[in-house]
Design an enzyme around this catalytic site. Sequence first.
Site, PDB file in Angstrom:
ATOM      1  CB  ILE A  65      -1.167  -0.578   1.063  1.00  0.00           C
ATOM      2  CG1 ILE A  65      -1.603  -1.044   1.473  1.00  0.00           C
ATOM      3  CG2 ILE A  65      -1.916   0.964   1.343  1.00  0.00           C
ATOM      4  CD1 ILE A  65      -2.440  -0.825   2.679  1.00  0.00           C
ATOM      5  N   PRO A  66       1.447   1.178  -0.950  1.00  0.00           N
ATOM      6  CG  PRO A  66       2.640   1.410  -3.082  1.00  0.00           C
ATOM      7  CD  PRO A  66       1.394   0.734  -2.498  1.00  0.00           C
ATOM      8  CG  HIS A  67       0.279   5.094   2.599  1.00  0.00           C
ATOM      9  ND1 HIS A  67       1.173   4.230   2.665  1.00  0.00           N
ATOM     10  CD2 HIS A  67       0.774   6.000   3.346  1.00  0.00           C
ATOM     11  CE1 HIS A  67       1.507   4.343   3.907  1.00  0.00           C
ATOM     12  NE2 HIS A  67       1.378   5.252   3.751  1.00  0.00           N
ATOM     13  N   GLY A  68       0.599   8.627  -0.885  1.00  0.00           N
ATOM     14  CA  GLY A  68       1.658   9.965   0.066  1.00  0.00           C
ATOM     15  C   GLY A  68       0.969  11.169   0.408  1.00  0.00           C
TER      16      GLY A  68
END
Length: 156
Positions: A65-68
Amino acid sequence: MNRLAAILPASNVLVAVDATSKKRVFEQAGLLFENRHAIARATVTDNLFARERLGSTGLGHGVAIPHGRIKGLKNPLAAVIRMQQPIGFDAPDDEPVSLLIFLLVPEAATQRHLEILSEIAELLSDRGLREKLKAEPDAAKLHELIANWEPLKSVA
């Protein structure tokens, strides 16, 4: 409707993406958000990498779950990318990742951001569904699987 489905347009679901590294798949996500939501791809990739430097967003079982946080973004946005071939992701179980759920949130995101992440983690902890998501060759059907999923706990 679950929180992920509410911020995941069907056009943001890609399958059989040919990327050979975390860097390449982050670039693909940047391109998707730039083309569909007018968010500069460099902003997306820079923010994803900044978060990744704090620790891998790989959960194990072939998912991440890449997030930014994105300055100027008004509402959370998601995308799903299913890889053609799994890639190394420094996940806790060292399993390569083939399914990525990207989450972009406003810079000042608070509880809602954590609730969305928590719900995505819950969705991905359902082994049967996770395996279906990792195997579904059709983007529309993959989106439908996510849209039809219901979290276990009721939300007040």
